[in-house]
Design a protein around this motif. Structure first.
Motif, PDB file in Angstrom:
ATOM      1  N   ALA A  33       3.881   5.922  -5.409  1.00  0.00           N
ATOM      2  CA  ALA A  33       3.860   5.932  -6.874  1.00  0.00           C
ATOM      3  C   ALA A  33       2.730   6.799  -7.421  1.00  0.00           C
ATOM      4  O   ALA A  33       2.860   7.410  -8.482  1.00  0.00           O
ATOM      5  CB  ALA A  33       3.719   4.499  -7.388  1.00  0.00           C
ATOM      6  N   GLU A  34       1.621   6.868  -6.699  1.00  0.00           N
ATOM      7  CA  GLU A  34       0.470   7.665  -7.130  1.00  0.00           C
ATOM      8  C   GLU A  34       0.601   9.144  -6.752  1.00  0.00           C
ATOM      9  O   GLU A  34      -0.299   9.933  -7.013  1.00  0.00           O
ATOM     10  CB  GLU A  34      -0.804   7.113  -6.483  1.00  0.00           C
ATOM     11  CG  GLU A  34      -1.200   5.734  -6.969  1.00  0.00           C
ATOM     12  CD  GLU A  34      -1.948   5.788  -8.270  1.00  0.00           C
ATOM     13  OE1 GLU A  34      -1.927   6.851  -8.915  1.00  0.00           O
ATOM     14  OE2 GLU A  34      -2.562   4.784  -8.649  1.00  0.00           O
ATOM     15  N   LEU A  55       0.821  -1.208   0.000  1.00  0.00           N
ATOM     16  CA  LEU A  55       0.000   0.000   0.000  1.00  0.00           C
ATOM     17  C   LEU A  55       0.855   1.259   0.000  1.00  0.00           C
ATOM     18  O   LEU A  55       0.590   2.210  -0.741  1.00  0.00           O
ATOM     19  CB  LEU A  55      -0.920   0.004   1.228  1.00  0.00           C
ATOM     20  CG  LEU A  55      -2.302  -0.619   1.078  1.00  0.00           C
ATOM     21  CD1 LEU A  55      -3.060  -0.502   2.379  1.00  0.00           C
ATOM     22  CD2 LEU A  55      -3.079   0.020  -0.052  1.00  0.00           C
ATOM     23  N   ILE A  56       1.871   1.273   0.831  1.00  0.00           N
ATOM     24  CA  ILE A  56       2.728   2.453   0.931  1.00  0.00           C
ATOM     25  C   ILE A  56       3.448   2.701  -0.390  1.00  0.00           C
ATOM     26  O   ILE A  56       3.558   3.843  -0.853  1.00  0.00           O
ATOM     27  CB  ILE A  56       3.726   2.284   2.096  1.00  0.00           C
ATOM     28  CG1 ILE A  56       2.974   2.448   3.433  1.00  0.00           C
ATOM     29  CG2 ILE A  56       4.868   3.294   1.994  1.00  0.00           C
ATOM     30  CD1 ILE A  56       3.831   2.260   4.646  1.00  0.00           C
ATOM     31  N   PRO A  64      12.999  10.028  -8.127  1.00  0.00           N
ATOM     32  CA  PRO A  64      13.790   9.110  -7.295  1.00  0.00           C
ATOM     33  C   PRO A  64      13.042   7.844  -6.923  1.00  0.00           C
ATOM     34  O   PRO A  64      13.645   6.859  -6.563  1.00  0.00           O
ATOM     35  CB  PRO A  64      14.107   9.950  -6.045  1.00  0.00           C
ATOM     36  CG  PRO A  64      13.159  11.082  -6.078  1.00  0.00           C
ATOM     37  CD  PRO A  64      12.884  11.349  -7.511  1.00  0.00           C
ATOM     38  N   TYR A  65      11.708   7.877  -7.028  1.00  0.00           N
ATOM     39  CA  TYR A  65      10.935   6.678  -6.718  1.00  0.00           C
ATOM     40  C   TYR A  65      10.448   5.989  -7.985  1.00  0.00           C
ATOM     41  O   TYR A  65       9.608   5.115  -7.950  1.00  0.00           O
ATOM     42  CB  TYR A  65       9.750   7.015  -5.812  1.00  0.00           C
ATOM     43  CG  TYR A  65      10.189   7.354  -4.432  1.00  0.00           C
ATOM     44  CD1 TYR A  65      10.493   8.671  -4.098  1.00  0.00           C
ATOM     45  CD2 TYR A  65      10.345   6.376  -3.465  1.00  0.00           C
ATOM     46  CE1 TYR A  65      10.930   8.995  -2.827  1.00  0.00           C
ATOM     47  CE2 TYR A  65      10.786   6.708  -2.196  1.00  0.00           C
ATOM     48  CZ  TYR A  65      11.070   8.012  -1.884  1.00  0.00           C
ATOM     49  OH  TYR A  65      11.508   8.318  -0.640  1.00  0.00           O
ATOM     50  N   LEU A 106       6.410   4.979 -15.608  1.00  0.00           N
ATOM     51  CA  LEU A 106       6.069   3.925 -14.658  1.00  0.00           C
ATOM     52  C   LEU A 106       6.870   4.056 -13.365  1.00  0.00           C
ATOM     53  O   LEU A 106       8.084   4.225 -13.388  1.00  0.00           O
ATOM     54  CB  LEU A 106       6.332   2.557 -15.288  1.00  0.00           C
ATOM     55  CG  LEU A 106       5.648   1.353 -14.634  1.00  0.00           C
ATOM     56  CD1 LEU A 106       4.139   1.475 -14.737  1.00  0.00           C
ATOM     57  CD2 LEU A 106       6.127   0.071 -15.284  1.00  0.00           C
ATOM     58  N   LYS A 107       6.157   3.985 -12.234  1.00  0.00           N
ATOM     59  CA  LYS A 107       6.803   4.068 -10.922  1.00  0.00           C
ATOM     60  C   LYS A 107       6.626   2.797 -10.100  1.00  0.00           C
ATOM     61  O   LYS A 107       7.371   2.559  -9.159  1.00  0.00           O
ATOM     62  CB  LYS A 107       6.231   5.244 -10.121  1.00  0.00           C
ATOM     63  CG  LYS A 107       6.521   6.606 -10.717  1.00  0.00           C
ATOM     64  CD  LYS A 107       6.018   7.684  -9.789  1.00  0.00           C
ATOM     65  CE  LYS A 107       6.358   9.070 -10.307  1.00  0.00           C
ATOM     66  NZ  LYS A 107       5.921  10.123  -9.377  1.00  0.00           N
ATOM     67  N   TYR A 108       5.606   2.025 -10.423  1.00  0.00           N
ATOM     68  CA  TYR A 108       5.326   0.802  -9.651  1.00  0.00           C
ATOM     69  C   TYR A 108       4.954  -0.303 -10.623  1.00  0.00           C
ATOM     70  O   TYR A 108       4.077  -0.139 -11.468  1.00  0.00           O
ATOM     71  CB  TYR A 108       4.182   1.047  -8.676  1.00  0.00           C
ATOM     72  CG  TYR A 108       3.808  -0.163  -7.832  1.00  0.00           C
ATOM     73  CD1 TYR A 108       4.292  -0.307  -6.540  1.00  0.00           C
ATOM     74  CD2 TYR A 108       2.971  -1.149  -8.322  1.00  0.00           C
ATOM     75  CE1 TYR A 108       3.954  -1.409  -5.761  1.00  0.00           C
ATOM     76  CE2 TYR A 108       2.632  -2.257  -7.562  1.00  0.00           C
ATOM     77  CZ  TYR A 108       3.120  -2.373  -6.286  1.00  0.00           C
ATOM     78  OH  TYR A 108       2.792  -3.471  -5.520  1.00  0.00           O
ATOM     79  N   LEU A 109       5.647  -1.428 -10.535  1.00  0.00           N
ATOM     80  CA  LEU A 109       5.354  -2.577 -11.383  1.00  0.00           C
ATOM     81  C   LEU A 109       5.350  -3.825 -10.526  1.00  0.00           C
ATOM     82  O   LEU A 109       6.285  -4.074  -9.771  1.00  0.00           O
ATOM     83  CB  LEU A 109       6.408  -2.711 -12.478  1.00  0.00           C
ATOM     84  CG  LEU A 109       6.327  -3.967 -13.357  1.00  0.00           C
ATOM     85  CD1 LEU A 109       5.033  -3.974 -14.164  1.00  0.00           C
ATOM     86  CD2 LEU A 109       7.535  -4.059 -14.275  1.00  0.00           C
ATOM     87  N   GLU A 110       4.270  -4.601 -10.615  1.00  0.00           N
ATOM     88  CA  GLU A 110       4.207  -5.870  -9.895  1.00  0.00           C
ATOM     89  C   GLU A 110       3.845  -6.965 -10.889  1.00  0.00           C
ATOM     90  O   GLU A 110       2.875  -6.860 -11.634  1.00  0.00           O
ATOM     91  CB  GLU A 110       3.181  -5.822  -8.769  1.00  0.00           C
ATOM     92  CG  GLU A 110       3.195  -7.081  -7.925  1.00  0.00           C
ATOM     93  CD  GLU A 110       2.466  -6.937  -6.609  1.00  0.00           C
ATOM     94  OE1 GLU A 110       2.340  -7.947  -5.894  1.00  0.00           O
ATOM     95  OE2 GLU A 110       2.019  -5.834  -6.299  1.00  0.00           O
TER      96      GLU A 110
END
Length: 530
Positions: free
Chosen positions: A201-202, A195-196, A374-375, A350-354
């Motif tokens: 990322a959002e 979640l964090i 940086p994120y 893209l900042k978050y990929l799962e």
């Protein structure tokens, strides 16, 4: 309800016994648990009716209206005539105070939202050592604690799994048994760490004015949600730290409704969907419940995720033509076609990929991208079954490689063109447990340490254009699995490579071990075999 009998008996005891001074019992908990229902059960209980001379009830709201509350309370005492309705708020409060003076009363104030409102509400309630009691209900633990007099706040919790199951069978199946296929259904528990990462990322997390990291700021947000009973703790570790959470069905449905009305989230079931850019150019979130549905375009979508599915089907999304604004991509519940994996390189925001069910992955950034958040690429959740991984031009801190080092199935790792930045790479015990091939190319680090218990299955180390690196870890000389070290345009580490060869042959008896050193000459490589 199953659990309220126990709750009622305990709270009745607190209300009818105890000190002669006035006291307050606050009931707090998340919406939908039955705080008001429990308060009414207490209010109408025979022991309460016999104990108190006057019983009053009022219901507050998030928009505090003092006059409306005073009318509610006075309405329980006498009919509100015109003279009463024309009184000022102070006159109404004084009239209520005089009615309650020297009497043993019970007042229920339902749904209090702020400490300021409570300070105002409580003024007409006298304390004459008559054993009067006040019941306050609120969603907020902070309000319950603030209003406390003697008795501790009462946290109204969810039913236990056993109580919930007994109630469901009683209400739905009567005397019959529950069908076996329904026995395993449970609410989804979401890891706090995930979640964090998603919040960051959002861009939901604002940078602190202090030196706090975004992760710590996000955790503050998180604990505030828990204290407000909007999020429920589902799992903790041995130290009491929250590891996973879930939310009540009512809050889930309300959140979906608000997200839909605000054009924030589109939730798709099993159907074909065409998404057009909104007239305001506003970005949104897309949650696909049935992964078998087809989505043709995601021009303004910043978040795309697939909900859990039993079959984990293959998906087809053309990332080369649209979806260019994606910041969050959660494909952990689906399988990817090879062409789709290749197309991930076009998602430059893209900042978050799962991902899951993926054996080989290459992640890189084009040199045309001027600057990275940086994120941007620090929060990938790598598939646990990943066997091959290539990272290119990500400029991550070496600290972040520890996550990769714990991938138990990883066999081939390639770090190229400033995939990581920093002077030193320290590899700890147990890292890279199954890695066989390690390729390092065009990295700027100068020191590389590795413990004896790291890389236990390493066979080949391929080095190219690591100009600043001083030496290869000496521990490689005592690894019985080693077969080859290849060095291209890394003059500073040639001597350490030869030293490792000497250790492998003389100390380990590994006569098959080879070191290949390639030197740069006249714009071509001239091989030198050692």
């Amino acid at each position: 309800m199953v659990s309220f009998e126990r709750e009622t008996e305990m709270l009745i005891e607190q209300l009818v016994t105890g000190p002669r001074e006035s006291d307050l019992i606050s009931i707090f908990g998340m919406p939908g648990l039955g705080k008001t229902t429990l308060a009414k059960k207490l209010y109408n209980h025979e022991a309460i009716y016999n104990r108190f001379n006057i019983r009053l009830w009022c219901c507050s709201s998030q928009t505090y209206d003092k006059r409306a509350l005073l009318f509610q309370l006075l309405g329980h005492i006498s009919e509100l005539d015109d003279s009463t309705k024309n009184m000022s708020n102070d006159e109404l409060a004084e009239k209520l105070y005089k009615h309650l003076k020297r009497k043993r009363y019970l007042v229920v104030v339902d749904n209090v939202w702020s400490s300021e409102a409570w300070d105002d509400i409580k003024r007409p309630f006298p304390d004459d050592d008559k054993g009067s009691r006040i019941i306050l209900t609120t969603r907020l633990e902070s309000i319950a604690t603030y209003a406390m007099i003697s008795s501790s706040p009462h946290h109204l919790c969810l039913f236990t799994e056993e109580e919930s199951w007994m109630l469901l069978k009683e209400k739905v199946f009567r005397e019959g048994d529950c069908p076996q296929e329904l026995e395993g259904i449970e609410d989804q528990k979401v890891p706090v760490k995930k979640l964090i990462r998603l919040w960051i990322a959002e861009n939901f997390v604002e940078a602190s004015t202090t030196s706090k990291s975004l992760e710590l700021v996000a955790m503050d947000y998180f604990m505030d949600l828990i204290s407000r009973n909007l999020v429920m703790v589902a799992k903790t570790n041995s130290l009491g730290e929250v590891k996973a959470v879930h939310i009540h069905d009512l809050i889930h449905e309300f959140s979906l409704m608000k997200a839909k009305s605000g054009n924030f989230l589109l939730r798709i079931h099993n159907q074909f969907v065409i998404i057009f850019p909104s007239s305001q150019g506003r970005s949104g979130h897309l949650n696909i419940v049935e992964p078998t549905c087809a989505v043709s375009s995601g021009q303004n979508i910043t978040t795309l995720r697939f909900s859990s599915s039993v079959n984990s089907p293959l998906v087809d999304l053309d990332f080369t033509r649209s979806w260019k604004h994606l910041r969050v991509l959660d494909l952990s519940s689906v399988n990817l076609r090879k062409t789709l994996v290749y197309a991930l390189q076009y998602l430059i925001h893209l900042k978050y990929l799962e991902l899951q069910q993926l054996k080989s992955l290459k992640v890189g950034v084009s040199e045309l991208v001027p600057a990275l958040d940086p994120y941007g690429f620090e929060d990938f959740t790598y598939p646990s079954n990943l066997k091959k991984l290539t990272l290119v031009n990500l400029k991550l801190s070496w600290i972040k490689i520890s996550t990769i080092g714990r991938l138990s199935n990883l066999e081939v790792l390639k770090l190229e063109q400033h995939a990581f930045k920093g002077r030193q790479w320290d590899v700890k015990d147990g890292d890279f447990p199954n890695l066989k091939v390690l390729k390092l190319m065009d990295l700027g680090f100068s020191e590389w340490t590795a413990s004896d218990d790291s890389y236990p299955n390493l066979q080949q180390v391929l080095m190219q254009s690591c100009w600043n690196l001083k030496e290869i870890p000496e521990s490689f000389g005592s690894k019985c699995t080693m077969q080859l070290i290849e060095v291209r345009s890394c003059p500073s580490i040639e001597s350490s490579a030869l030293k490792i060869k000497e250790m492998q042959i003389e100390e380990m008896g590994n006569s098959e071990f080879k070191v290949n050193i390639w030197k740069w000459k006249s714009q071509i490589f001239s091989e030198k075999v050692v």
